[in-house]
Every structure is written in C-alpha cells, then in structure tokens.
Design a protein around this motif. Structure first.
Motif, PDB file in Angstrom:
ATOM      1  N   UNK A   1      20.588 -17.059 -26.800  1.00 38.19           N
ATOM      2  CA  UNK A   1      21.343 -17.854 -25.817  1.00 38.19           C
ATOM      3  C   UNK A   1      20.626 -19.175 -25.566  1.00 38.19           C
ATOM      4  N   UNK A   2      19.308 -19.083 -25.289  1.00 36.56           N
ATOM      5  CA  UNK A   2      18.574 -20.304 -24.968  1.00 36.56           C
ATOM      6  C   UNK A   2      18.563 -21.268 -26.151  1.00 36.56           C
ATOM      7  N   UNK A   3      18.392 -20.730 -27.369  1.00 37.97           N
ATOM      8  CA  UNK A   3      18.371 -21.619 -28.543  1.00 37.97           C
ATOM      9  C   UNK A   3      19.723 -22.287 -28.743  1.00 37.97           C
ATOM     10  N   UNK A   4      20.793 -21.525 -28.486  1.00 38.40           N
ATOM     11  CA  UNK A   4      22.135 -22.077 -28.710  1.00 38.40           C
ATOM     12  C   UNK A   4      22.459 -23.193 -27.720  1.00 38.40           C
ATOM     13  N   UNK A   5      22.106 -22.987 -26.461  1.00 36.10           N
ATOM     14  CA  UNK A   5      22.495 -23.994 -25.458  1.00 36.10           C
ATOM     15  C   UNK A   5      21.333 -24.925 -25.115  1.00 36.10           C
ATOM     16  N   UNK A   6      20.285 -24.919 -25.959  1.00 39.89           N
ATOM     17  CA  UNK A   6      19.054 -25.630 -25.596  1.00 39.89           C
ATOM     18  C   UNK A   6      19.289 -27.081 -25.159  1.00 39.89           C
ATOM     19  N   UNK A   7      19.947 -27.861 -26.004  1.00 40.26           N
ATOM     20  CA  UNK A   7      20.087 -29.280 -25.681  1.00 40.26           C
ATOM     21  C   UNK A   7      20.961 -29.532 -24.446  1.00 40.26           C
ATOM     22  N   UNK A   8      22.177 -28.984 -24.400  1.00 41.91           N
ATOM     23  CA  UNK A   8      22.973 -29.235 -23.186  1.00 41.91           C
ATOM     24  C   UNK A   8      22.339 -28.643 -21.924  1.00 41.91           C
TER      25      UNK A   8
ATOM     26  N   UNK B   1      21.887 -36.797 -28.893  1.00 40.46           N
ATOM     27  CA  UNK B   1      22.881 -35.742 -29.104  1.00 40.46           C
ATOM     28  C   UNK B   1      22.666 -34.591 -28.121  1.00 40.46           C
ATOM     29  N   UNK B   2      22.265 -34.934 -26.896  1.00 31.59           N
ATOM     30  CA  UNK B   2      21.965 -33.905 -25.895  1.00 31.59           C
ATOM     31  C   UNK B   2      23.164 -33.046 -25.526  1.00 31.59           C
ATOM     32  N   UNK B   3      24.373 -33.498 -25.872  1.00 38.29           N
ATOM     33  CA  UNK B   3      25.571 -32.734 -25.517  1.00 38.29           C
ATOM     34  C   UNK B   3      25.916 -31.702 -26.585  1.00 38.29           C
ATOM     35  N   UNK B   4      25.217 -31.757 -27.723  1.00 36.97           N
ATOM     36  CA  UNK B   4      25.530 -30.804 -28.800  1.00 36.97           C
ATOM     37  C   UNK B   4      24.767 -29.508 -28.614  1.00 36.97           C
ATOM     38  N   UNK B   5      25.331 -28.433 -29.131  1.00 35.69           N
ATOM     39  CA  UNK B   5      24.655 -27.142 -29.055  1.00 35.69           C
ATOM     40  C   UNK B   5      23.451 -27.121 -29.991  1.00 35.69           C
TER      41      UNK B   5
ATOM     42  N   UNK C   1      19.340 -26.834 -31.302  1.00 35.25           N
ATOM     43  CA  UNK C   1      18.066 -27.525 -31.129  1.00 35.25           C
ATOM     44  C   UNK C   1      18.024 -28.691 -32.101  1.00 35.25           C
ATOM     45  N   UNK C   2      17.473 -29.821 -31.647  1.00 41.40           N
ATOM     46  CA  UNK C   2      17.361 -30.967 -32.538  1.00 41.40           C
ATOM     47  C   UNK C   2      16.018 -30.925 -33.247  1.00 41.40           C
TER      48      UNK C   2
ATOM     49  N   UNK D   1      15.390 -40.231 -36.378  1.00 39.51           N
ATOM     50  CA  UNK D   1      15.523 -40.105 -34.921  1.00 39.51           C
ATOM     51  C   UNK D   1      14.427 -40.894 -34.236  1.00 39.51           C
ATOM     52  N   UNK D   2      13.218 -40.692 -34.733  1.00 37.18           N
ATOM     53  CA  UNK D   2      12.053 -41.306 -34.113  1.00 37.18           C
ATOM     54  C   UNK D   2      12.167 -42.825 -34.126  1.00 37.18           C
ATOM     55  N   UNK D   3      12.629 -43.348 -35.247  1.00 42.24           N
ATOM     56  CA  UNK D   3      12.760 -44.795 -35.378  1.00 42.24           C
ATOM     57  C   UNK D   3      13.800 -45.329 -34.395  1.00 42.24           C
ATOM     58  N   UNK D   4      14.888 -44.594 -34.287  1.00 35.12           N
ATOM     59  CA  UNK D   4      15.969 -45.019 -33.392  1.00 35.12           C
ATOM     60  C   UNK D   4      15.495 -45.012 -31.931  1.00 35.12           C
TER      61      UNK D   4
END
Ligand SMILES: Nc1ncnc2c1ncn2[C@@H]1O[C@H](COP(=O)(O)OP(=O)(O)O)[C@@H](O)[C@H]1O
Ligand SMILES: [Mg+2]
Lengths: 310, 301
Positions: free
Chosen positions: A162-169, B101-105, B107-108, B114-117
């Motif tokens: 769960x945490x990995x899936x929603x990590x960024x938002x 891309x913080x709104x995407x599901x 992990x980045x 990315x770093x350059x940007x």
C-alpha cells in the motif's frame, strides 16, 4: 540456569538454548518483519501527525483481540478485524477533515475502550486467570504460534505494498493537502488507504508487544529516525533498523530474564522494546544538540560577533 | 482567441451566499496578472475555481481552450499562508523533485534527467544555495521560492500564487515579483498573483483583476485603475488621484465606512484608517528612479 562462562563470551548474552528454541526463532522473525513494516508506515504517521489515530488502533485492538479470544480465534485475526472496522468507522465519521480528525478518532477510540473493557472482563472471568488479558495488552512474543507466521508476512507485505503504491501522492498530500488536491490527487482516498495500512500495522505491532504499547513501535523509531535524516526513504530505513534492533535486543534480554529477580519468570519483551526505543529517541537528539553547540561556539570566533556579544 | 485561461460569467454560491458574482476575464501566455482585493473579496475562491476544486453555480472556465480538468500538471499552485512543517524529512531539492510527478502512483527512481531538471528549477528561483537544507527549516521567503520551483518544475502553462507577498518583507517581495515576471516571459506561461495591495505588483504587471465582494473588473492596468471603473466595482464613488507620481484611490464623500472594510488594501501604518486606498503607479508612470522628489517631511517608505 547455570552458564559455563569460560566457554564463550556469547554465552553471557545469549542464555543457553536461545538459538535452538523454536519460539525464539518465531519471535525474532515475526519481530523483525513487524518492526520493518512499523518503521516504514510509522514515518508517515509522524509526518502526517496521525499518532493519535495509531494510539486509537491500539485500543481498538484490545477490543478486537479480547473479542477474538472469546470467540476462540487467533489474536492477530482479532486485532486485524477490529482495526479495519475501526478505520472504516473513523473514515465514515470524518477522519480526513483536519478538524474532524481528532474528533472522529476520539469517538471511535472511546467506543473501542468501552467494548475492550467488557471483553477483557469476560475473558478474565471465563478463564479465571489474567493470562489472556496480559497477552492481549502487553503481548507475548514467545507465544506466537508458527502457524501465525504466514498471516504476519501477508499482512506486512500488504502494508508495504500500500505504502509503495501510494508513496508519491501520499507524500505530496502530507506536505500539503491543498497542493496535492490542485495536482489532481484524490487526497481523501489516499488518506483512507494510508489509514488502512496504519490499522494493519498496529495490529501487527500488537501481537509482538501488545495493544497498549503497539504505537510505541510505530511512532518511536520513526520519530527518532526523523531527527537523524532529512530524507524520507532514509528515515524509513533508519526507523526499520531501530525497530528491528529494539525487538531483537528485547527478545534476547527477555529470554535472559528468567534468572533475574523475582526469578523463574520472563520479563515482558514489550518492556525492553519500549525502553530501547525510548533510549534511541533520546540518543537521536544528540547529533542535533552537538551540531547546535558547535554552531553556537563557532560564531564567537568571529571578531565582529565577539564585539557585539561582549 | 489565444487566451490561456478564460473565465466567463462565473458565479459561485456557498450555502446560499454569493461568493463570486459574474467574474469574467482572460489571460494569455507570457502575461503576469495581478488579482487585487482585500480580505474576503473572493481571491482564494477564484483560484479554487480555476483549479477545479470549487464547483460553479454558473459560468465556465477554460484552460487552453479546454474545460478545466482536475488531473495533471497543467496548473501550478502555491497556496496562501503556507508554511511547511519543520520536521518534514525533505530537502528543498526533494520537494522540487516531487513537483515533477508527485500526483502519480508509485515511487520515483532517481535519474540524471530528473536531477538536471530539478537543478535547473532551483537555479531559476535562486534556491541552489539552500537546496540541501531541510525545507521546513527555511525562512518564509526561501520556502516560497522552493514552492514556486515545485509548482514550475512540472511545466505548467498557468501558475497561480495566492498572496505570495503576505509573509515577505518589501525587498523580498520585490525579488519574488520580478522573478515571477521573468519566468512568465521566459517560459511563456501565464502567471496570476493575488495580493492585498497593488503597489508591489505594478512594476511588472501586464494586466490587473480588481476584486471586491465577489465581483471583478479586469483589463490593462490603466484601463482598470480609474475612478469610473473602481467606483462601479466598489459600488460607491471613489477618486483616483495622481499625487507626486503615485496614485491614490480615495473614498468619495460619505463612503468612508464602506471602504473601512477594505482595510487590507491600505498601505502601512501612519495612514488614517479608512481614508484612502493608495495605489502607487510607479511602474506605469515611469521607473522608480524617475519619480519626482517628494515634498519635505514626507519620507518615502
Ligand atoms: N468553504 C466556504 N464556506 C463558506 N464561505 C466561504 C468558503 N470559502 C470562502 N468563503 C467566503 O467567501 C468569501 C471569499 O473568501 P476568499 O475567497 O477566501 O477571499 P480572499 O481570498 O479574497 O480573502 C469570504 O467571505 C469567505 O468567508
Ligand atoms: Mg485568500
């Protein structure tokens, strides 16, 4: 218990039979798995200021665990079912509204404590000992049956997934719900999923160190880790590390404790775990304190500042 | 029409109260627009409308010719009165990275691109110096710049900033404003900045939207900051006076009490409460250096 101290220094720490004991293996394995999950999930609990919800899940777990005992099902299943129902109730009452959050948590918490009191009472009179109540409230990591292990792994993996899936938002909405919403993040759904992960994690913590202290494993290592690093992934790593260390040291010490006063009985693992987590938190303040001290001393060497101070 | 954002006849009612009343305006790429109004005028509500977070009772909002959509990074946003939690385990750099891309599901994973940007954006807002610092430990002005970089890094066409000058001192405010004007021009995006006071924005503003009680008047600065237009907006007579190179908006006779409600538009201390809305048209009437000397005893603020 007599130790042959001349044989190996390890024998001083690890009481005889420690490594060959099946209950110890289960305790170490389950403890590590639970501490890793609690570290990862706990960092978000602290960032989001949801320790109160975590605490509530501990108390809801008391009701779930004692209810499970009365029904004759395993305590972990009881914790999980109780906490998932609790999370649903909080969500319905409005845990996501900033001002409604503590209110919703408080209402569910109150109801759960009442229910827990009744179930524990029934448990004690049905058994005419306080053993089960002791296990639910303070845990007994040596009594986890090995048949529980797959369920622990499954639930732990679910929490991490769960945490990995929603990590960024989740991170974005922890920074600012407004910014996240403006970016199109379904803030409420993300919050609800996190609440589910939190509920499950507290259930896992409860089987190792009991319902009352379960949030200590969630919040303590994370709070210490957050003082040590300014990176979220690293904070999770550190929190998991502190948690695993606390649990393992706790297991070792508890196993040793049968020849400590009053003698013949094991001290509760949860006591050691919480004490170690507390020490870790206190120690985690040291790097900052040292840095601040150094910084306070450094400017005094600048002549301009020296004049101003003198 | 090449408008990037077009707001047409927007009404918003919240529990029966009309918060926005027939608001219409358009802004184009490369333009910096000031949204000026006192507390409660409806600025934040208008932003929420543009972001798609507030339902409309009437009217339409189009971004790039399409109806507003709630998803994606087309609109960057820096909310009002926003200070980050000092314990947040994030460096300034990490927060900007999350803007990608913080709104995407999921992990980045870090990458050189990315770093350059992120580096480029930190540089654009002059935040490289504190890029490694814990973001919540930065000053209000520094956080502001990091949040602007966070909003810009996803390459929005439109950038909304809700009262970014409210917790900055004057010189920091000037820096932020000229930075935003430069970004608007260089990246050809539309920037909309709300503020209590028009003064700090005048030197850089292409257009202005003046708001009062949910109504709005918009256009080029010299089209809007006029006695007839502002009188109509406020619903009573105001005069716009040019005094020693500055412009004062003064309440007409008998309307002082009305204007007192707009206290936030008043400049700093030492001015009679409710007497005047001061508008310095430095940027419109000439650069600051060309201002005529002030009469004695009236030191410039
Ligand atoms: N969610 C809401 N519910 C009720 N009233 C609201 C809500 N949001 C804004 N308002 C009202 O709308 C008016 C405009 O508010 P706002 O847009 O925040 O103004 P500004 O940002 O210009 O200070 C205020 O009178 C405020 O009380
Ligand atoms: Mg506002």
């Amino acid at each position: 218990m007599s130790l042959d101290q001349s044989r190996a220094p390890a024998a001083l720490i690890f009481a005889s039979g420690f490594f060959g004991n099946e209950a110890v293996h289960v305790a170490l394995g389950v403890g590590a798995a639970v501490a890793i999950v609690a570290g990862v999930v706990g960092v978000f609990t602290v960032i989001r200021g949801q320790s109160f919800a975590g605490e509530a899940f501990g108390d809801i777990g008391t009701a779930g665990g004692s209810g499970a005992f009365l029904l004759g099902i395993g305590p972990l299943l009881g914790f999980v079912i109780g906490n998932v129902i609790g999370a649903g109730a909080m969500e319905l009452i409005g845990v996501q509204r900033p001002r409604g959050r503590d209110l919703a948590t408080g209402i569910v918490l109150g109801a759960a404590i009442g229910l827990g009191a009744l179930f524990l009472y029934l448990t004690v009179i049905s058994q005419s000992t306080s053993g089960a109540a002791q296990t639910i409230l303070f845990g007994s990591v040596f009594e986890i049956s090995s048949s529980t292990v797959p369920l622990v792994i499954l639930i732990g993996a679910a929490c991490l997934a769960i945490v990995a899936t929603i990590y960024r938002p989740l991170l974005l909405s922890s920074v600012s719900a407004e910014i996240a919403a403006a970016r199109g993040v379904p803030v409420r759904a993300i919050g609800a999923l996190y609440l589910l992960a939190l509920a499950l994690t507290v259930a896992l913590a409860a089987i190792t160190i009991g319902t009352i202290l379960s949030t200590a494993l969630l919040v303590g290592p994370a709070a210490a880790a957050l003082r040590l690093t300014k990176s979220t992934p690293r904070a999770m790593l550190y929190a998991a590390g502190i948690g695993v260390a606390a649990l393992w040291i706790g297991v070792v010490l508890a196993y040793d404790s049968d020849h400590w006063p009053p003698g013949g009985r094991l001290w509760p693992v949860s006591f050691f775990v919480v004490a170690i987590v507390f020490c870790a938190y206190v120690l985690s303040g040291l790097p900052v304190a040292i840095r601040e001290r150094r910084e306070r001393r450094a400017p005094a060497q600048e002549p301009a500042r020296l004049g101003a101070e003198g | 029409m090449s408008a990037l954002l077009s707001v047409h006849g927007v009404d918003v009612r919240i529990s029966g109260r009309k918060i926005l009343d027939g608001v219409s305006f358009e802004i184009g790429p490369g333009e910096l627009t000031g949204l000026i109004g006192s507390n409660g005028a409806g600025k934040t509500t208008l932003f929420r409308v543009v972001l798609g977070l507030q339902a409309l009772s009437a009217g339409s909002v189009r971004i790039d010719g399409r109806p507003r959509s709630r998803r994606g990074a087309a609109v960057g946003y820096v909310p009002q009165k926003f200070l980050l939690d000092p314990d947040l385990p994030m460096r300034a750099r990490d927060l900007v990275d999350l803007g990608l891309d913080g709104h995407r599901l999921g992990i980045a994973w870090p990458s050189r691109k990315r770093r350059a940007r992120v580096e480029e954006m930190l540089d654009a807002v002059d935040a490289l110096r504190f890029a490694e610092a814990r973001v919540g430990s930065l000053s209000g002005g520094e956080q502001q710049r990091v949040l602007i970089a966070h909003a810009l890094v996803g390459q929005p066409r439109l950038l909304l900033l809700d009262e970014p000058l409210a917790n900055l001192d004057i010189s920091r405010g000037e820096e932020v404003v000229s930075l935003l004007a430069r970004i608007a021009r260089e990246q050809s995006i539309a920037v909309l900045i709300s503020a209590h006071e028009i003064n700090p924005l005048l030197p850089v503003m292409d257009r202005v939207i003046y708001m009062a009680d949910g109504r709005a008047a918009s256009g080029r600065t010299d089209e809007v900051v006029r006695a007839d237009v502002l009188s109509r907006l406020y619903g009573h007579h105001v005069d716009v006076l040019n005094v020693h190179g500055r412009v004062l908006v003064v309440a007409g006779a008998g309307s002082e009490s009305d204007l007192a409600g707009h206290e936030a538009v008043l400049p700093g201390p030492g001015h009679e409460h409710g007497a005047a809305l001061e508008v310095g048209l430095d940027g419109v009437l000439g650069a600051a250096g060309e201002q005529p000397p002030r009469p004695e005893g009236k030191a410039p603020r």
